[in-house]
Design a protein around this motif. Structure first.
Motif, PDB file in Angstrom:
ATOM      1  N   SER A  65       0.829  -1.477  -0.017  1.00  0.00           N
ATOM      2  CA  SER A  65      -0.070  -0.063  -0.105  1.00  0.00           C
ATOM      3  C   SER A  65       0.927   1.256  -0.058  1.00  0.00           C
ATOM      4  O   SER A  65       1.987   1.202   0.511  1.00  0.00           O
ATOM      5  CB  SER A  65      -0.984   0.050   1.267  1.00  0.00           C
ATOM      6  OG  SER A  65      -1.611  -1.151   1.246  1.00  0.00           O
ATOM      7  N   SER A  91      -8.736   8.461 -10.649  1.00  0.00           N
ATOM      8  CA  SER A  91     -10.036   8.873  -9.636  1.00  0.00           C
ATOM      9  C   SER A  91      -9.874  10.073  -9.618  1.00  0.00           C
ATOM     10  O   SER A  91      -8.985  10.886 -10.171  1.00  0.00           O
ATOM     11  CB  SER A  91      -9.379   8.222  -8.387  1.00  0.00           C
ATOM     12  OG  SER A  91      -8.499   8.767  -7.593  1.00  0.00           O
ATOM     13  N   TYR A 114     -13.936   6.473 -10.452  1.00  0.00           N
ATOM     14  CA  TYR A 114     -12.632   5.691 -10.207  1.00  0.00           C
ATOM     15  C   TYR A 114     -12.700   5.087 -11.560  1.00  0.00           C
ATOM     16  O   TYR A 114     -13.780   4.534 -12.240  1.00  0.00           O
ATOM     17  CB  TYR A 114     -12.846   4.663  -9.292  1.00  0.00           C
ATOM     18  CG  TYR A 114     -12.729   4.987  -7.695  1.00  0.00           C
ATOM     19  CD1 TYR A 114     -13.757   5.502  -6.859  1.00  0.00           C
ATOM     20  CD2 TYR A 114     -11.399   5.501  -7.328  1.00  0.00           C
ATOM     21  CE1 TYR A 114     -13.836   5.733  -5.632  1.00  0.00           C
ATOM     22  CE2 TYR A 114     -11.351   5.971  -5.818  1.00  0.00           C
ATOM     23  CZ  TYR A 114     -12.465   6.257  -5.292  1.00  0.00           C
ATOM     24  OH  TYR A 114     -12.440   6.667  -3.807  1.00  0.00           O
ATOM     25  N   ASP A 144     -11.859   1.531 -13.814  1.00  0.00           N
ATOM     26  CA  ASP A 144     -12.373   0.349 -13.429  1.00  0.00           C
ATOM     27  C   ASP A 144     -11.111  -0.467 -13.109  1.00  0.00           C
ATOM     28  O   ASP A 144     -10.927  -1.329 -12.052  1.00  0.00           O
ATOM     29  CB  ASP A 144     -12.755  -0.588 -14.756  1.00  0.00           C
ATOM     30  CG  ASP A 144     -14.273  -0.056 -15.196  1.00  0.00           C
ATOM     31  OD1 ASP A 144     -14.551  -0.251 -16.482  1.00  0.00           O
ATOM     32  OD2 ASP A 144     -14.856   0.585 -14.372  1.00  0.00           O
ATOM     33  N   LYS A 164     -11.031   0.228  -9.110  1.00  0.00           N
ATOM     34  CA  LYS A 164     -11.989   0.040  -8.259  1.00  0.00           C
ATOM     35  C   LYS A 164     -11.757  -0.940  -7.270  1.00  0.00           C
ATOM     36  O   LYS A 164     -11.283  -2.018  -7.499  1.00  0.00           O
ATOM     37  CB  LYS A 164     -13.308  -0.183  -9.037  1.00  0.00           C
ATOM     38  CG  LYS A 164     -13.674   1.141  -9.687  1.00  0.00           C
ATOM     39  CD  LYS A 164     -15.053   0.882 -10.432  1.00  0.00           C
ATOM     40  CE  LYS A 164     -15.604   1.979 -11.253  1.00  0.00           C
ATOM     41  NZ  LYS A 164     -16.747   1.789 -12.180  1.00  0.00           N
ATOM     42  N   GLY A 165     -12.289  -0.681  -5.794  1.00  0.00           N
ATOM     43  CA  GLY A 165     -12.133  -1.718  -5.045  1.00  0.00           C
ATOM     44  C   GLY A 165     -10.621  -1.640  -4.433  1.00  0.00           C
ATOM     45  O   GLY A 165     -10.528  -2.210  -3.116  1.00  0.00           O
ATOM     46  N   ARG A 166      -9.490  -1.049  -4.934  1.00  0.00           N
ATOM     47  CA  ARG A 166      -8.313  -1.031  -4.343  1.00  0.00           C
ATOM     48  C   ARG A 166      -7.964   0.298  -4.000  1.00  0.00           C
ATOM     49  O   ARG A 166      -7.207   0.426  -2.904  1.00  0.00           O
ATOM     50  CB  ARG A 166      -7.366  -1.626  -5.629  1.00  0.00           C
ATOM     51  CG  ARG A 166      -7.519  -2.967  -5.992  1.00  0.00           C
ATOM     52  CD  ARG A 166      -6.515  -3.329  -6.822  1.00  0.00           C
ATOM     53  NE  ARG A 166      -6.371  -2.911  -7.922  1.00  0.00           N
ATOM     54  CZ  ARG A 166      -5.204  -2.152  -8.541  1.00  0.00           C
ATOM     55  NH1 ARG A 166      -4.106  -2.292  -7.643  1.00  0.00           N
ATOM     56  NH2 ARG A 166      -5.194  -1.508  -9.406  1.00  0.00           N
ATOM     57  N   THR A 188      -8.813   4.392  -2.888  1.00  0.00           N
ATOM     58  CA  THR A 188      -9.833   5.269  -2.308  1.00  0.00           C
ATOM     59  C   THR A 188      -9.193   6.664  -2.339  1.00  0.00           C
ATOM     60  O   THR A 188      -8.113   6.911  -1.662  1.00  0.00           O
ATOM     61  CB  THR A 188     -10.208   5.050  -0.867  1.00  0.00           C
ATOM     62  OG1 THR A 188     -10.592   3.584  -0.814  1.00  0.00           O
ATOM     63  CG2 THR A 188     -11.119   5.686  -0.401  1.00  0.00           C
ATOM     64  N   ASN A 218      -4.252   0.466  -2.189  1.00  0.00           N
ATOM     65  CA  ASN A 218      -4.095  -1.067  -1.553  1.00  0.00           C
ATOM     66  C   ASN A 218      -3.887  -1.963  -2.784  1.00  0.00           C
ATOM     67  O   ASN A 218      -4.394  -1.656  -3.705  1.00  0.00           O
ATOM     68  CB  ASN A 218      -5.318  -1.197  -0.567  1.00  0.00           C
ATOM     69  CG  ASN A 218      -5.442  -0.157   0.395  1.00  0.00           C
ATOM     70  OD1 ASN A 218      -4.381   0.474   0.993  1.00  0.00           O
ATOM     71  ND2 ASN A 218      -6.625   0.082   0.866  1.00  0.00           N
ATOM     72  N   SER A 219      -3.303  -3.016  -2.238  1.00  0.00           N
ATOM     73  CA  SER A 219      -3.278  -4.289  -3.179  1.00  0.00           C
ATOM     74  C   SER A 219      -2.613  -3.912  -4.400  1.00  0.00           C
ATOM     75  O   SER A 219      -3.299  -4.078  -5.673  1.00  0.00           O
ATOM     76  CB  SER A 219      -4.570  -4.876  -3.423  1.00  0.00           C
ATOM     77  OG  SER A 219      -5.135  -5.224  -2.073  1.00  0.00           O
TER      78      SER A 219
END
Length: 125
Positions: A17, A49, A60, A62, A65-67, A69, A84-85
């Motif tokens: 991260s 983003s 965001y 694609d 997304k989900g990683r 913020t 993250n990730s």
């Protein structure tokens, strides 16, 4: 005239991260939509983003997304990108950008008028 300065880049292993920051000065930060963009060697700059002036909306790509913020603190004239990730394909120079406006935030590069100098993010083992 808005000035933007990015920080927080570096070298991180896959799965790790980083948090990028973008500090703004020179104008009323609250009225600006802010975006994060990135450019890898040999590739075009792409939107990652973005966030509306009042933090009411975020958008965001694609691929993140989900990683990732994005958030902003208008009291500190600063926006953040928590990543993250992380993957090797996230390696790029990351830029903070801004345009004046209160609408839904866009990832279109040409809509942004003010740009920072960029910070390098390298994801590698």
């Amino acid at each position: 005239q808005l000035q933007l300065v990015e920080s927080g880049g570096g070298l991180v292993q896959p799965g790790g991260s980083l948090r990028l920051s973008c500090a703004a000065s020179g104008s009323t930060f609250d009225y600006y939509t802010i975006g994060w963009f990135r450019q890898a060697p040999g590739k075009e700059r792409e939107g990652v983003s973005c966030i509306s002036s009042n933090s009411g909306s975020t958008n965001y790509a694609d691929s993140v997304k989900g990683r990732f913020t994005m958030s902003r603190d208008n009291a500190k004239n600063t926006v953040y990108l928590q990543m993250n990730s992380l993957k090797p394909e996230d390696t790029a120079v990351y830029y903070c950008a801004a345009h004046y406006g209160l609408g839904y935030p866009s990832l279109l590069t040409y809509e942004y008028d003010y740009w920072g100098q960029g910070t390098q993010v390298t994801v590698s083992s």
